[in-house]
Design a protein around this motif. Structure first.
Motif, mmCIF file in Angstrom:
data_model
loop_
_atom_site.group_PDB
_atom_site.id
_atom_site.type_symbol
_atom_site.label_atom_id
_atom_site.label_comp_id
_atom_site.label_asym_id
_atom_site.label_seq_id
_atom_site.Cartn_x
_atom_site.Cartn_y
_atom_site.Cartn_z
ATOM 1 N N GLY A 207 -111.641 33.196 -8.343
ATOM 2 C CA GLY A 207 -112.579 33.944 -9.170
ATOM 3 C C GLY A 207 -112.221 33.929 -10.632
ATOM 4 O O GLY A 207 -112.937 33.369 -11.448
ATOM 5 N N SER A 208 -111.090 34.539 -10.972
ATOM 6 C CA SER A 208 -110.766 34.711 -12.383
ATOM 7 C C SER A 208 -110.131 33.478 -13.000
ATOM 8 O O SER A 208 -110.116 33.319 -14.213
ATOM 9 C CB SER A 208 -109.815 35.913 -12.543
ATOM 10 N N THR A 209 -109.578 32.600 -12.184
ATOM 11 C CA THR A 209 -108.900 31.429 -12.705
ATOM 12 C C THR A 209 -109.890 30.290 -12.922
ATOM 13 O O THR A 209 -111.090 30.444 -12.761
ATOM 14 C CB THR A 209 -107.805 30.983 -11.715
ATOM 15 N N GLY A 210 -109.380 29.109 -13.275
ATOM 16 C CA GLY A 210 -110.237 27.980 -13.577
ATOM 17 C C GLY A 210 -111.036 27.460 -12.410
ATOM 18 O O GLY A 210 -111.915 26.610 -12.591
ATOM 19 N N ASN A 211 -110.757 27.932 -11.198
ATOM 20 C CA ASN A 211 -111.582 27.539 -10.057
ATOM 21 C C ASN A 211 -112.667 28.582 -9.766
ATOM 22 O O ASN A 211 -113.340 28.510 -8.742
ATOM 23 C CB ASN A 211 -110.722 27.293 -8.804
ATOM 24 N N GLY A 212 -112.847 29.541 -10.671
ATOM 25 C CA GLY A 212 -113.800 30.620 -10.437
ATOM 26 C C GLY A 212 -115.238 30.161 -10.313
ATOM 27 O O GLY A 212 -116.046 30.806 -9.651
ATOM 28 N N ALA B 73 -115.409 21.173 -19.157
ATOM 29 C CA ALA B 73 -115.006 22.548 -19.441
ATOM 30 C C ALA B 73 -115.716 23.527 -18.513
ATOM 31 O O ALA B 73 -115.142 24.533 -18.075
ATOM 32 C CB ALA B 73 -115.297 22.896 -20.898
ATOM 33 N N LEU B 74 -116.979 23.238 -18.206
ATOM 34 C CA LEU B 74 -117.748 24.108 -17.327
ATOM 35 C C LEU B 74 -117.097 24.224 -15.956
ATOM 36 O O LEU B 74 -117.001 25.313 -15.383
ATOM 37 C CB LEU B 74 -119.170 23.566 -17.188
ATOM 38 N N VAL B 75 -116.633 23.090 -15.390
ATOM 39 C CA VAL B 75 -116.042 23.130 -14.053
ATOM 40 C C VAL B 75 -114.539 23.419 -14.112
ATOM 41 O O VAL B 75 -113.815 23.177 -13.143
ATOM 42 C CB VAL B 75 -116.322 21.831 -13.270
ATOM 43 N N LEU C 228 -116.660 16.645 3.554
ATOM 44 C CA LEU C 228 -115.967 16.422 2.291
ATOM 45 C C LEU C 228 -115.958 17.684 1.438
ATOM 46 O O LEU C 228 -114.968 17.964 0.743
ATOM 47 C CB LEU C 228 -116.616 15.283 1.512
ATOM 48 N N PHE C 229 -117.036 18.468 1.492
ATOM 49 C CA PHE C 229 -117.059 19.721 0.740
ATOM 50 C C PHE C 229 -115.981 20.672 1.256
ATOM 51 O O PHE C 229 -115.289 21.334 0.466
ATOM 52 C CB PHE C 229 -118.433 20.385 0.833
ATOM 53 N N ARG C 230 -115.818 20.753 2.570
ATOM 54 C CA ARG C 230 -114.756 21.607 3.119
ATOM 55 C C ARG C 230 -113.388 21.138 2.635
ATOM 56 O O ARG C 230 -112.515 21.959 2.311
ATOM 57 C CB ARG C 230 -114.819 21.606 4.648
ATOM 58 N N GLU C 231 -113.187 19.837 2.574
ATOM 59 C CA GLU C 231 -111.926 19.301 2.063
ATOM 60 C C GLU C 231 -111.745 19.659 0.590
ATOM 61 O O GLU C 231 -110.643 20.034 0.157
ATOM 62 C CB GLU C 231 -111.893 17.781 2.245
ATOM 63 N N PHE C 232 -112.810 19.549 -0.180
ATOM 64 C CA PHE C 232 -112.778 19.904 -1.593
ATOM 65 C C PHE C 232 -112.386 21.370 -1.779
ATOM 66 O O PHE C 232 -111.561 21.707 -2.645
ATOM 67 C CB PHE C 232 -114.146 19.621 -2.209
ATOM 68 N N VAL C 233 -112.969 22.259 -0.971
ATOM 69 C CA VAL C 233 -112.639 23.681 -1.046
ATOM 70 C C VAL C 233 -111.158 23.902 -0.794
ATOM 71 O O VAL C 233 -110.497 24.696 -1.490
ATOM 72 C CB VAL C 233 -113.494 24.489 -0.047
ATOM 73 N N LEU C 234 -110.582 23.213 0.182
ATOM 74 C CA LEU C 234 -109.152 23.368 0.469
ATOM 75 C C LEU C 234 -108.308 22.958 -0.731
ATOM 76 O O LEU C 234 -107.320 23.631 -1.069
ATOM 77 C CB LEU C 234 -108.766 22.546 1.697
ATOM 78 N N PRO D 223 -106.673 21.705 -10.020
ATOM 79 C CA PRO D 223 -107.762 21.737 -10.997
ATOM 80 C C PRO D 223 -108.965 20.960 -10.444
ATOM 81 O O PRO D 223 -108.810 20.049 -9.628
ATOM 82 C CB PRO D 223 -107.162 21.030 -12.219
ATOM 83 N N THR D 224 -110.153 21.321 -10.900
ATOM 84 C CA THR D 224 -111.352 20.640 -10.430
ATOM 85 C C THR D 224 -111.247 19.130 -10.624
ATOM 86 O O THR D 224 -111.634 18.358 -9.736
ATOM 87 C CB THR D 224 -112.592 21.174 -11.162
ATOM 88 N N ARG D 225 -110.742 18.712 -11.769
ATOM 89 C CA ARG D 225 -110.601 17.287 -12.051
ATOM 90 C C ARG D 225 -109.832 16.587 -10.926
ATOM 91 O O ARG D 225 -110.254 15.532 -10.436
ATOM 92 C CB ARG D 225 -109.860 17.104 -13.377
ATOM 93 N N ASP D 226 -108.697 17.183 -10.501
ATOM 94 C CA ASP D 226 -107.873 16.559 -9.462
ATOM 95 C C ASP D 226 -108.541 16.646 -8.096
ATOM 96 O O ASP D 226 -108.502 15.694 -7.313
ATOM 97 C CB ASP D 226 -106.501 17.222 -9.414
ATOM 98 N N ALA D 227 -109.147 17.813 -7.792
ATOM 99 C CA ALA D 227 -109.780 17.990 -6.486
ATOM 100 C C ALA D 227 -110.948 17.024 -6.301
ATOM 101 O O ALA D 227 -111.149 16.471 -5.217
ATOM 102 C CB ALA D 227 -110.260 19.435 -6.329
ATOM 103 N N VAL D 228 -111.728 16.792 -7.350
ATOM 104 C CA VAL D 228 -112.842 15.852 -7.283
ATOM 105 C C VAL D 228 -112.333 14.420 -7.111
ATOM 106 O O VAL D 228 -112.868 13.641 -6.312
ATOM 107 C CB VAL D 228 -113.720 15.968 -8.549
ATOM 108 N N GLN D 229 -111.274 14.089 -7.836
ATOM 109 C CA GLN D 229 -110.717 12.736 -7.750
ATOM 110 C C GLN D 229 -110.181 12.453 -6.354
ATOM 111 O O GLN D 229 -110.470 11.404 -5.752
ATOM 112 C CB GLN D 229 -109.598 12.570 -8.773
#
Length: 320
Positions: free
Chosen positions: A188-193, A248-250, A279-285, A292-298
């Motif tokens: 929530g409050s962090t960069g994954n919020g 920056a948004l993500v 894949l979305f479930r994997e992304f959530v994990l 960071p979103t950048r790494d999780a997406v990659q």
């Protein structure tokens, strides 16, 4: 898209007969978790409080009469109705994301519904250790982690009627369950919020076609509340190239999102779930493990940030 009234027809599959109980229900006595948490709330306010509980929720409804599903309910009856409703949301959440409730969740989530602001504030500060300035004293409060707690004052700007309350519950139950599911932890409050905000909006849209239940006053009047309007607004942003800094948004926390950003993150969840649910479930994990979103997406999708934005933008233009 599925609506909550349709989910109610499936309720017997989600809750065993007698699955919602009160303090005095001899056939369904409180277990140790219910007893412990109920005592904690009653010790803070120094009086007995009206509770109901189900398999996955503990609900306090300290209100003399609030109109819920066309009936004016108070106390334990209101708590029982909300617990029943919450279980439908829980069942849908697990079905959509393909989760095993017995393996993914270890504690009940909590919903606190108050009539008096002073009770809301006292519990928030003395028990939940929620720190906020005077200008946020009547705001909804929440705690997320292995146990999610969401509380608000009924008859307030946040929940003037039963329909508004149910939208807020769908939105915030989904966000709480996101934190509760293993590996449990605050999102929530962090960069994954942005993931938490977007998922709450996605489930609210799934139930009611709206995405207007964020806990930020300045956004309440800016988000489109009419069913279906928000997707058109997102498509307009994409076509007019109005998203200035996608990366920056993500990397945003929930309080950093403006109205346009909130629309975009709801659409990103829409896109990722539609693209490939496993894949979305994997992304959530990955996100819950603080990537960071950048790494999780990659790692999950093999995209760089510009490729992520391009894939989503093309999907929006072809789908919305």
């Amino acid at each position: 898209m599925i609506r909550i009234h349709a989910l109610m027809a499936l309720l017997p599959l989600a809750i065993a007969p007698g699955g919602v109980a009160f303090q005095e229900d001899a056939e369904a006595p409180a277990d140790s978790e219910v007893r412990e948490r109920r005592k904690a709330y009653e010790d803070v306010l120094e009086r007995e409080l009206p509770f109901a509980w189900s398999e996955h929720f503990l609900v306090l409804a300290d209100h003399d009469g609030f109109r819920f599903d066309k009936r004016k309910l108070g106390g334990k009856e209101l708590a029982a109705e909300v617990a029943t409703f919450a279980e439908t949301v829980f069942a849908d959440y697990c079905e959509v994301l393909g989760l095993d409730p017995k393996k993914e969740f270890t504690k009940r989530s909590e919903i606190l519904l108050w009539e008096e602001q002073e009770d809301h504030e006292k519990v928030a500060r003395d028990l939940l250790e929620w720190v906020a300035g005077e200008e946020t004293e009547d705001w909804p409060i929440y705690r997320r982690g292995d146990r999610a707690t969401y509380g608000l004052i009924l008859d307030s700007a946040w929940a003037k009627d039963g329909a508004m309350l149910k939208r807020r519950l769908v939105h915030n139950i989904a966000r709480g369950l996101l934190s509760c599911q293993k590996p449990s932890g605050l999102i929530g409050s962090t960069g994954n919020g942005w993931l938490s905000v977007g998922l709450g909006m996605w489930f609210e849209d799934r139930a009611y076609g709206t995405i207007a239940s964020v806990d930020q006053r300045d956004l309440l009047q800016e988000l489109p509340s009419k069913p279906g309007k928000w997707r058109a607004a997102v498509k307009k942003l994409v076509k007019r190239d109005k998203i200035e800094d996608f990366e920056a948004l993500v990397a945003s926390g929930e309080q950093q999102l403006d109205a346009d950003g909130s629309l975009v993150v709801a659409s990103l969840i829409d896109f990722l779930i539609a693209k490939d649910l496993p894949l979305f479930r994997e992304f959530v994990l990955h996100m819950k493990n603080r990537s960071p979103t950048r790494d999780a997406v990659q790692v999950t999708y093999g995209w760089k940030m510009d490729e992520f934005e391009e894939a989503w933008s093309a999907w929006v233009e072809g789908t919305y």
